[in-house]
Design a protein around this motif. Structure first.
Motif, PDB file in Angstrom:
ATOM      1  N   PRO A  48     -28.088  32.749 -13.731  1.00  0.00           N
ATOM      2  CA  PRO A  48     -29.706  32.346 -13.852  1.00  0.00           C
ATOM      3  C   PRO A  48     -29.958  32.024 -12.504  1.00  0.00           C
ATOM      4  O   PRO A  48     -29.517  31.088 -11.720  1.00  0.00           O
ATOM      5  CB  PRO A  48     -29.651  31.152 -14.961  1.00  0.00           C
ATOM      6  CG  PRO A  48     -28.398  31.225 -15.708  1.00  0.00           C
ATOM      7  CD  PRO A  48     -27.332  31.824 -14.679  1.00  0.00           C
ATOM      8  N   THR A  86     -33.417  30.399 -10.263  1.00  0.00           N
ATOM      9  CA  THR A  86     -34.687  29.757 -10.139  1.00  0.00           C
ATOM     10  C   THR A  86     -35.228  29.819  -8.636  1.00  0.00           C
ATOM     11  O   THR A  86     -34.572  29.352  -7.888  1.00  0.00           O
ATOM     12  CB  THR A  86     -34.931  28.881 -10.818  1.00  0.00           C
ATOM     13  OG1 THR A  86     -34.443  28.531 -12.280  1.00  0.00           O
ATOM     14  CG2 THR A  86     -36.293  27.923 -10.653  1.00  0.00           C
ATOM     15  N   TYR A  94     -38.044  28.782  -5.913  1.00  0.00           N
ATOM     16  CA  TYR A  94     -39.101  28.101  -5.547  1.00  0.00           C
ATOM     17  C   TYR A  94     -39.527  28.510  -4.004  1.00  0.00           C
ATOM     18  O   TYR A  94     -38.860  28.495  -3.224  1.00  0.00           O
ATOM     19  CB  TYR A  94     -38.685  26.525  -5.445  1.00  0.00           C
ATOM     20  CG  TYR A  94     -38.291  25.745  -6.763  1.00  0.00           C
ATOM     21  CD1 TYR A  94     -37.409  26.089  -7.200  1.00  0.00           C
ATOM     22  CD2 TYR A  94     -39.519  25.260  -7.396  1.00  0.00           C
ATOM     23  CE1 TYR A  94     -36.771  25.216  -8.625  1.00  0.00           C
ATOM     24  CE2 TYR A  94     -39.216  24.474  -8.686  1.00  0.00           C
ATOM     25  CZ  TYR A  94     -38.084  24.842  -9.095  1.00  0.00           C
ATOM     26  OH  TYR A  94     -37.717  23.942 -10.484  1.00  0.00           O
ATOM     27  N   ALA A 147     -38.297  39.973 -12.738  1.00  0.00           N
ATOM     28  CA  ALA A 147     -38.114  39.283 -13.705  1.00  0.00           C
ATOM     29  C   ALA A 147     -37.018  40.101 -14.837  1.00  0.00           C
ATOM     30  O   ALA A 147     -36.302  39.471 -15.363  1.00  0.00           O
ATOM     31  CB  ALA A 147     -39.363  38.883 -14.472  1.00  0.00           C
ATOM     32  N   GLU A 206     -32.290  35.896 -16.309  1.00  0.00           N
ATOM     33  CA  GLU A 206     -32.745  34.402 -16.599  1.00  0.00           C
ATOM     34  C   GLU A 206     -33.588  34.065 -15.143  1.00  0.00           C
ATOM     35  O   GLU A 206     -33.170  33.140 -14.378  1.00  0.00           O
ATOM     36  CB  GLU A 206     -31.857  33.270 -16.936  1.00  0.00           C
ATOM     37  CG  GLU A 206     -31.262  33.388 -18.097  1.00  0.00           C
ATOM     38  CD  GLU A 206     -30.983  32.129 -18.717  1.00  0.00           C
ATOM     39  OE1 GLU A 206     -29.924  32.352 -19.615  1.00  0.00           O
ATOM     40  OE2 GLU A 206     -31.161  31.186 -18.080  1.00  0.00           O
ATOM     41  N   PHE A 207     -34.309  35.048 -14.735  1.00  0.00           N
ATOM     42  CA  PHE A 207     -35.187  34.629 -13.542  1.00  0.00           C
ATOM     43  C   PHE A 207     -36.581  33.848 -13.781  1.00  0.00           C
ATOM     44  O   PHE A 207     -37.410  34.187 -14.497  1.00  0.00           O
ATOM     45  CB  PHE A 207     -35.676  35.900 -12.813  1.00  0.00           C
ATOM     46  CG  PHE A 207     -36.260  35.900 -11.659  1.00  0.00           C
ATOM     47  CD1 PHE A 207     -35.757  35.047 -10.474  1.00  0.00           C
ATOM     48  CD2 PHE A 207     -37.595  36.432 -11.228  1.00  0.00           C
ATOM     49  CE1 PHE A 207     -36.455  35.043  -9.242  1.00  0.00           C
ATOM     50  CE2 PHE A 207     -38.214  36.234 -10.086  1.00  0.00           C
ATOM     51  CZ  PHE A 207     -37.656  35.473  -9.132  1.00  0.00           C
ATOM     52  N   ASN A 208     -36.681  32.839 -12.891  1.00  0.00           N
ATOM     53  CA  ASN A 208     -37.888  31.837 -13.092  1.00  0.00           C
ATOM     54  C   ASN A 208     -38.405  31.907 -11.817  1.00  0.00           C
ATOM     55  O   ASN A 208     -37.665  31.431 -10.642  1.00  0.00           O
ATOM     56  CB  ASN A 208     -37.498  30.682 -13.630  1.00  0.00           C
ATOM     57  CG  ASN A 208     -38.477  29.796 -13.731  1.00  0.00           C
ATOM     58  OD1 ASN A 208     -39.608  30.277 -14.184  1.00  0.00           O
ATOM     59  ND2 ASN A 208     -38.205  28.480 -14.046  1.00  0.00           N
ATOM     60  N   PHE A 209     -39.449  32.239 -11.401  1.00  0.00           N
ATOM     61  CA  PHE A 209     -40.291  31.963 -10.104  1.00  0.00           C
ATOM     62  C   PHE A 209     -41.309  30.934 -10.021  1.00  0.00           C
ATOM     63  O   PHE A 209     -42.267  31.125 -10.989  1.00  0.00           O
ATOM     64  CB  PHE A 209     -40.875  33.479  -9.943  1.00  0.00           C
ATOM     65  CG  PHE A 209     -41.874  33.392  -8.352  1.00  0.00           C
ATOM     66  CD1 PHE A 209     -41.353  32.778  -7.378  1.00  0.00           C
ATOM     67  CD2 PHE A 209     -42.879  33.990  -8.603  1.00  0.00           C
ATOM     68  CE1 PHE A 209     -42.139  32.828  -6.200  1.00  0.00           C
ATOM     69  CE2 PHE A 209     -43.715  34.088  -7.283  1.00  0.00           C
ATOM     70  CZ  PHE A 209     -43.062  33.512  -6.196  1.00  0.00           C
ATOM     71  N   VAL A 210     -41.363  29.993  -9.096  1.00  0.00           N
ATOM     72  CA  VAL A 210     -42.188  28.852  -9.000  1.00  0.00           C
ATOM     73  C   VAL A 210     -42.936  28.858  -7.615  1.00  0.00           C
ATOM     74  O   VAL A 210     -42.380  28.353  -6.781  1.00  0.00           O
ATOM     75  CB  VAL A 210     -41.554  27.598  -9.699  1.00  0.00           C
ATOM     76  CG1 VAL A 210     -42.429  26.297  -9.708  1.00  0.00           C
ATOM     77  CG2 VAL A 210     -40.638  27.630 -10.709  1.00  0.00           C
ATOM     78  N   ASP A 269     -38.233  18.997 -11.411  1.00  0.00           N
ATOM     79  CA  ASP A 269     -38.044  19.995 -12.463  1.00  0.00           C
ATOM     80  C   ASP A 269     -36.524  19.482 -12.979  1.00  0.00           C
ATOM     81  O   ASP A 269     -36.208  20.315 -14.077  1.00  0.00           O
ATOM     82  CB  ASP A 269     -38.155  21.439 -12.059  1.00  0.00           C
ATOM     83  CG  ASP A 269     -39.548  21.721 -11.988  1.00  0.00           C
ATOM     84  OD1 ASP A 269     -40.372  20.934 -12.523  1.00  0.00           O
ATOM     85  OD2 ASP A 269     -39.801  22.874 -11.538  1.00  0.00           O
ATOM     86  N   HIS A 270     -35.835  18.856 -12.126  1.00  0.00           N
ATOM     87  CA  HIS A 270     -34.355  18.765 -12.607  1.00  0.00           C
ATOM     88  C   HIS A 270     -33.811  17.268 -12.337  1.00  0.00           C
ATOM     89  O   HIS A 270     -34.062  16.662 -11.135  1.00  0.00           O
ATOM     90  CB  HIS A 270     -33.575  19.681 -11.664  1.00  0.00           C
ATOM     91  CG  HIS A 270     -33.819  21.228 -11.836  1.00  0.00           C
ATOM     92  ND1 HIS A 270     -34.867  21.724 -10.993  1.00  0.00           N
ATOM     93  CD2 HIS A 270     -33.261  22.074 -12.400  1.00  0.00           C
ATOM     94  CE1 HIS A 270     -34.868  22.958 -11.395  1.00  0.00           C
ATOM     95  NE2 HIS A 270     -33.916  23.352 -12.084  1.00  0.00           N
TER      96      HIS A 270
END
Ligand code: FES
Length: 327
Positions: free
Chosen positions: A230, A232, A234, A253, A258-262, A286-287
């Motif tokens: 996965p 993420t 930033y 995506a 499981e790609f998350n772009f912030v 976030d963590h």
């Protein structure tokens, strides 16, 4: 006074004087240690002290107090104070030998007011490199400028993202006027920033500005791979207009597991609905627990320093934080 330095993994040894850096001593003995900047700014020469002590004339920018407390040292700045046993970070990655190449400008246009999208054409099938590495452009006066490859190796074309320095002799004056076909000489590939496949940990990628370039190359190399962890990402920028890759990144995506772009903006206007502030703060918010992640940082030294400090406070292991620092 001279001390014996023993490398744990290879069994190699060299002698280091009290007034020379470990890197200088290793080079004198023809022992290879990874390094780039040689002034304590990039962190590439980070080693771990298994035993013994070192000192610094000036505590280096690319080392945090947390790292020093855990026994990490920067070989280009550390001076032995006793016999040492050190370990050098290992990776399965094999980096191609750098060489000088004649390149031509294939395409040049503007991503934003101050970021240039440069594509170089390279002869003879192009350049063999590992995503995350960089090149030096050799200028006629002997100076160099460094830029990370922003694309995966392909048939003879390589992308770069160049931040324009107003009035800068190279990025503004030469590149600002360069046309397709213009010739330049490069040295590549360089650097050791790269994906550590062996970690098997969820990835957090953190970039500021054109630090997105090597991260983009790494993530493009992971597209459509079934064993990709996965991810993420930033990306810290100033304003909405600076997010020059937003659409392209959004397109990853379905192709990264499981790609998350912030995106995180520091000077967004009132219309911005997304995250604001410093990108490293957003990661920490976030963590609560980063002890199981591998973290890749790419951007200005101050961001990297701050991020290492902050993320270590969230349990991130310094063994799994990889950084590419540039100004
Ligand atoms: Fe030592 Fe860059 S080579 S910090």
């Amino acid at each position: 006074m001279a001390y014996r330095v023993h490398i744990l993994q290879t069994g190699a040894a060299f002698v280091a004087g009290a007034d020379e850096s470990l890197l200088e001593a290793a080079e004198r003995a023809a022992v290879k240690l990874p390094h780039e900047c040689t002034f304590g700014g990039c962190g590439t020469c980070r080693i771990k002290l298994e035993s013994g002590a070192v000192r610094y004339d000036e505590f280096p920018m690319a080392l945090t107090p947390e790292e020093a407390a855990e026994g990490y040292a920067l070989a280009c700045q550390a001076r032995a104070e006793s016999d040492l046993c050190i370990s050098v970070p290992s990776s399965r990655q094999v980096f191609p030998e750098p060489r000088q190449l004649a390149a031509t400008v294939h395409r040049i246009d503007a991503y934003t007011d101050d970021i240039i999208h440069l594509t170089l054409a390279l002869p003879d099938g192009g350049l063999d490199y590992v995503p995350g590495q960089y090149m030096n452009v050799l200028l006629p006066d002997g100076e160099t400028r460094s830029f990370s490859m922003a694309s995966v190796p392909s048939d003879g074309l390589v992308d770069f993202h160049v931040r324009r320095i107003p009035g800068g002799r190279y990025t503004d004056l030469w590149l600002g006027q360069a046309q397709p076909g213009a010739a330049l000489t490069i040295e590549a590939p360089l650097g050791v920033f790269s994906y550590h496949e062996e970690d098997w940990r969820p990835l957090i990628m953190v970039a500021t500005g054109t630090g997105i370039a090597p991260i983009k190359a790494i993530l493009e190399s992971l597209l459509d791979k079934e064993d990709c962890p996965p991810v993420t990402l930033y990306w810290g920028m100033r304003t909405q207009a600076d997010l020059y890759l937003q659409d392209e990144i959004a397109g990853w995506a379905g192709r990264l597991y499981e790609f998350n772009f912030v995106p995180v903006l520091s000077r967004a206007d009132a219309s911005w609905q997304g995250r604001r502030g410093h990108v490293q703060d957003a990661v920490a918010q976030d963590h609560d627990d980063l002890s199981e992640h591998a973290i890749y940082l790419c951007g200005a030294p101050a961001m990297i320093q701050d991020a290492k400090h902050m993320l270590a406070g969230r349990g991130a292991s310094l063994d799994y934080i990889y950084a590419d620092s540039f100004t």
